[in-house]
Design an enzyme around this catalytic site. Structure first.
Site, PDB file in Angstrom:
ATOM      1  N   GLY A  38      -0.001   4.328   0.080  1.00 33.10           N
ATOM      2  CA  GLY A  38      -0.479   5.347   1.023  1.00 33.10           C
ATOM      3  C   GLY A  38       0.200   5.202   2.376  1.00 33.10           C
ATOM      4  O   GLY A  38       0.599   6.185   3.003  1.00 33.10           O
ATOM      5  N   LYS A  39       0.357   3.959   2.824  1.00 35.66           N
ATOM      6  CA  LYS A  39       1.031   3.719   4.108  1.00 35.66           C
ATOM      7  C   LYS A  39       2.480   4.173   4.054  1.00 35.66           C
ATOM      8  O   LYS A  39       2.997   4.768   5.006  1.00 35.66           O
ATOM      9  CB  LYS A  39       1.012   2.219   4.440  1.00 35.66           C
ATOM     10  CG  LYS A  39      -0.336   1.656   4.797  1.00 35.66           C
ATOM     11  CD  LYS A  39      -0.174   0.182   5.147  1.00 35.66           C
ATOM     12  CE  LYS A  39      -1.469  -0.482   5.531  1.00 35.66           C
ATOM     13  NZ  LYS A  39      -1.290  -1.924   5.837  1.00 35.66           N
ATOM     14  N   ASP A  44     -10.289   6.785   4.368  1.00 33.45           N
ATOM     15  CA  ASP A  44     -10.108   8.168   4.838  1.00 33.45           C
ATOM     16  C   ASP A  44     -11.293   9.091   4.533  1.00 33.45           C
ATOM     17  O   ASP A  44     -11.675   9.895   5.394  1.00 33.45           O
ATOM     18  CB  ASP A  44      -8.817   8.767   4.264  1.00 33.45           C
ATOM     19  CG  ASP A  44      -7.580   8.270   4.993  1.00 33.45           C
ATOM     20  OD1 ASP A  44      -7.725   7.736   6.115  1.00 33.45           O
ATOM     21  OD2 ASP A  44      -6.470   8.421   4.459  1.00 33.45           O
ATOM     22  N   GLU A  96      -1.766 -13.061   5.213  1.00 34.97           N
ATOM     23  CA  GLU A  96      -2.555 -12.501   6.320  1.00 34.97           C
ATOM     24  C   GLU A  96      -3.357 -13.632   6.942  1.00 34.97           C
ATOM     25  O   GLU A  96      -4.334 -14.100   6.349  1.00 34.97           O
ATOM     26  CB  GLU A  96      -3.462 -11.372   5.833  1.00 34.97           C
ATOM     27  CG  GLU A  96      -2.670 -10.130   5.478  1.00 34.97           C
ATOM     28  CD  GLU A  96      -3.443  -8.824   5.615  1.00 34.97           C
ATOM     29  OE1 GLU A  96      -4.550  -8.821   6.200  1.00 34.97           O
ATOM     30  OE2 GLU A  96      -2.926  -7.812   5.129  1.00 34.97           O
ATOM     31  N   ASP A  98      -0.308  -3.440   9.959  1.00 34.08           N
ATOM     32  CA  ASP A  98      -1.644  -3.975   9.716  1.00 34.08           C
ATOM     33  C   ASP A  98      -2.654  -3.028  10.355  1.00 34.08           C
ATOM     34  O   ASP A  98      -2.518  -2.651  11.515  1.00 34.08           O
ATOM     35  CB  ASP A  98      -1.787  -5.388  10.291  1.00 34.08           C
ATOM     36  CG  ASP A  98      -2.969  -6.108   9.650  1.00 34.08           C
ATOM     37  OD1 ASP A  98      -3.129  -6.006   8.422  1.00 34.08           O
ATOM     38  OD2 ASP A  98      -3.749  -6.752  10.366  1.00 34.08           O
ATOM     39  N   LYS A 110      -2.751  14.353   9.245  1.00 38.69           N
ATOM     40  CA  LYS A 110      -3.267  13.008   9.531  1.00 38.69           C
ATOM     41  C   LYS A 110      -2.315  12.276  10.487  1.00 38.69           C
ATOM     42  O   LYS A 110      -2.748  11.683  11.475  1.00 38.69           O
ATOM     43  CB  LYS A 110      -3.462  12.215   8.227  1.00 38.69           C
ATOM     44  CG  LYS A 110      -4.027  10.824   8.457  1.00 38.69           C
ATOM     45  CD  LYS A 110      -4.240  10.018   7.190  1.00 38.69           C
ATOM     46  CE  LYS A 110      -4.482   8.553   7.542  1.00 38.69           C
ATOM     47  NZ  LYS A 110      -4.539   7.653   6.391  1.00 38.69           N
ATOM     48  N   HIS A 138      -4.138   6.733  13.822  1.00 42.31           N
ATOM     49  CA  HIS A 138      -3.737   5.436  14.349  1.00 42.31           C
ATOM     50  C   HIS A 138      -2.288   5.116  13.940  1.00 42.31           C
ATOM     51  O   HIS A 138      -1.468   4.755  14.760  1.00 42.31           O
ATOM     52  CB  HIS A 138      -4.702   4.370  13.820  1.00 42.31           C
ATOM     53  CG  HIS A 138      -4.924   4.413  12.336  1.00 42.31           C
ATOM     54  ND1 HIS A 138      -5.129   5.584  11.656  1.00 42.31           N
ATOM     55  CD2 HIS A 138      -4.930   3.439  11.387  1.00 42.31           C
ATOM     56  CE1 HIS A 138      -5.275   5.329  10.364  1.00 42.31           C
ATOM     57  NE2 HIS A 138      -5.152   4.024  10.176  1.00 42.31           N
ATOM     58  N   ARG A 139      -1.990   5.326  12.644  1.00 42.50           N
ATOM     59  CA  ARG A 139      -0.634   5.034  12.159  1.00 42.50           C
ATOM     60  C   ARG A 139       0.379   5.995  12.769  1.00 42.50           C
ATOM     61  O   ARG A 139       1.462   5.596  13.175  1.00 42.50           O
ATOM     62  CB  ARG A 139      -0.598   5.118  10.629  1.00 42.50           C
ATOM     63  CG  ARG A 139       0.768   4.785  10.002  1.00 42.50           C
ATOM     64  CD  ARG A 139       0.667   4.454   8.537  1.00 42.50           C
ATOM     65  NE  ARG A 139      -0.166   3.277   8.347  1.00 42.50           N
ATOM     66  CZ  ARG A 139      -1.453   3.330   7.940  1.00 42.50           C
ATOM     67  NH1 ARG A 139      -2.014   4.488   7.645  1.00 42.50           N
ATOM     68  NH2 ARG A 139      -2.160   2.236   7.837  1.00 42.50           N
ATOM     69  N   ASN A 167       0.830  -1.205   0.000  1.00 41.71           N
ATOM     70  CA  ASN A 167       0.000   0.000   0.000  1.00 41.71           C
ATOM     71  C   ASN A 167       0.872   1.266   0.000  1.00 41.71           C
ATOM     72  O   ASN A 167       1.528   1.576   0.993  1.00 41.71           O
ATOM     73  CB  ASN A 167      -0.896  -0.061   1.251  1.00 41.71           C
ATOM     74  CG  ASN A 167      -1.912   1.043   1.299  1.00 41.71           C
ATOM     75  OD1 ASN A 167      -1.629   2.171   0.925  1.00 41.71           O
ATOM     76  ND2 ASN A 167      -3.102   0.718   1.775  1.00 41.71           N
TER      77      ASN A 167
HETATM   78  P1  ITT Z   1      -0.679  -4.324   3.102  1.00 42.94           P
HETATM   79  O1  ITT Z   1      -1.378  -5.445   3.849  1.00 42.94           O
HETATM   80  O2  ITT Z   1       0.114  -4.780   1.939  1.00 42.94           O
HETATM   81  O3  ITT Z   1       0.114  -3.428   4.027  1.00 42.94           O
HETATM   82  P2  ITT Z   1      -3.375  -3.300   2.774  1.00 42.94           P
HETATM   83  O4  ITT Z   1      -3.919  -2.058   2.118  1.00 42.94           O
HETATM   84  O5  ITT Z   1      -4.047  -4.605   2.454  1.00 42.94           O
HETATM   85  O6  ITT Z   1      -1.805  -3.357   2.467  1.00 42.94           O
HETATM   86  P3  ITT Z   1      -4.246  -3.515   5.542  1.00 42.94           P
HETATM   87  O7  ITT Z   1      -4.656  -4.927   5.428  1.00 42.94           O
HETATM   88  O8  ITT Z   1      -3.543  -3.082   6.781  1.00 42.94           O
HETATM   89  O9  ITT Z   1      -3.321  -3.072   4.319  1.00 42.94           O
HETATM   90  O10 ITT Z   1      -5.426  -2.492   5.332  1.00 42.94           O
HETATM   91  C1  ITT Z   1      -6.707  -2.769   5.706  1.00 42.94           C
HETATM   92  C2  ITT Z   1      -7.640  -1.848   4.995  1.00 42.94           C
HETATM   93  O11 ITT Z   1      -7.747  -0.635   5.724  1.00 42.94           O
HETATM   94  C3  ITT Z   1      -7.292  -1.488   3.566  1.00 42.94           C
HETATM   95  O12 ITT Z   1      -8.495  -1.493   2.832  1.00 42.94           O
HETATM   96  C4  ITT Z   1      -6.707  -0.096   3.662  1.00 42.94           C
HETATM   97  O13 ITT Z   1      -6.982   0.681   2.509  1.00 42.94           O
HETATM   98  C5  ITT Z   1      -7.446   0.446   4.875  1.00 42.94           C
HETATM   99  N1  ITT Z   1      -6.595   1.363   5.624  1.00 42.94           N
HETATM  100  C6  ITT Z   1      -5.471   1.061   6.292  1.00 42.94           C
HETATM  101  N2  ITT Z   1      -4.939   2.166   6.841  1.00 42.94           N
HETATM  102  C7  ITT Z   1      -5.763   3.175   6.503  1.00 42.94           C
HETATM  103  C8  ITT Z   1      -5.745   4.559   6.730  1.00 42.94           C
HETATM  104  O14 ITT Z   1      -4.765   5.127   7.404  1.00 42.94           O
HETATM  105  N3  ITT Z   1      -6.734   5.289   6.237  1.00 42.94           N
HETATM  106  C9  ITT Z   1      -7.743   4.740   5.544  1.00 42.94           C
HETATM  107  N4  ITT Z   1      -7.831   3.440   5.249  1.00 42.94           N
HETATM  108  C10 ITT Z   1      -6.841   2.662   5.734  1.00 42.94           C
END
Ligand code: ITT
Length: 223
Positions: free
Chosen positions: A10-11, A185, A32, A76, A203, A208-209, A8
């Protein structure tokens, strides 16, 4: 060099804005496991990612080769809606892919109580043990491995301790607003603004992050 293991972008942008240039993305899709505990999912992912980095040459986001055996950080996260018993929670990624963010809002919209939380767990592994500190260490390699049917592998390799850092932010769900951020978001409002209406810095200051990164950054500086 710290490997931020995620698919991701964005992260990565948020982590890089917080931790600076010392972070490189490893685009590795770790397994996962099914659990309602983000910590357990992240810890399992961190072990798998660490074993992956020591076993192979990974690549940095800028395309240069990364050092083998460097530390990994798995992130996660999930959206937990109070009125839906915490759904989508650990299944947030699946819910985003199948329903989409707009439909998650449509489901939540029917509820009187629109309160929700975003949770993030960062799982760190560098192959070394950890001294005592307030943040928990997951040593449950074998249990997590059993959940994926990889029990034999875990028995054949050294158990890897993983350090966990958690961050939570509470807010409420609203109709989508804003162009920034990613994922959920646009429908998550905190203090009058959706996270998609905030800059990365804004943000990170409340998210949380950002909270998990703050704990991690302080601890990692000592490491
Ligand atoms: P990785 O597992 O490869 O890191 P992912 O996008 O699948 O990528 P997650 O399983 O942690 O990551 O994400 C769970 C969901 O929550 C996913 O749909 C993200 O887009 C969303 N998400 C995670 N962090 C977020 C944030 O800060 N703001 C908005 N949505 C978020």
């Amino acid at each position: 060099m710290l490997h931020y293991v995620t698919t991701n972008e964005g992260k990565v942008a948020e982590a890089a804005s917080y931790l600076g240039e010392s972070v490189g993305q490893v685009d590795f899709d770790y397994t996962e496991i099914q659990s309602d505990d983000l910590g357990r999912i992240a810890a399992h992912g961190a072990r798998e990612a660490y074993r992956h980095t020591v076993a192979s040459q990974t690549r940095r986001a800028d395309g240069s080769a990364a050092d083998v055996g460097d530390a990994v950080l798995v992130d996660d996260a999930g959206l937990f809606v109070d009125a839906l018993g915490g759904f989508p929670g650990p299944y947030s990624s699946y819910a985003e892919d199948t329903l989409g963010v707009e439909r998650v809002w449509r489901i939540a919209e029917k509820e009187e109580n629109r309160k929700a939380a975003f949770r993030c767990v960062l799982a760190y592994c560098d192959g070394e043990p950890f001294a005592a500190s307030p943040d928990p260490v997951d040593r449950d390699d074998r249990v997590a491995a059993a959940a994926t049917g990889a029990e034999r592998d875990a028995e054949e390799t050294e158990p890897l301790p993983v350090k966990l850092f958690e961050g939570v932010v509470r807010g409420r769900l609203v109709a989508p607003r804003g162009e920034g951020g990613f994922g959920y978001d646009p429908i998550f409002e905190h203090d009058g603004k959706t996270m998609a209406e905030m800059s990365t810095e804004e943000k990170n200051a409340i998210s949380h992050r950002g909270r998990a990164l703050a704990k991690f950054g302080e601890w990692f500086a000592e490491r």
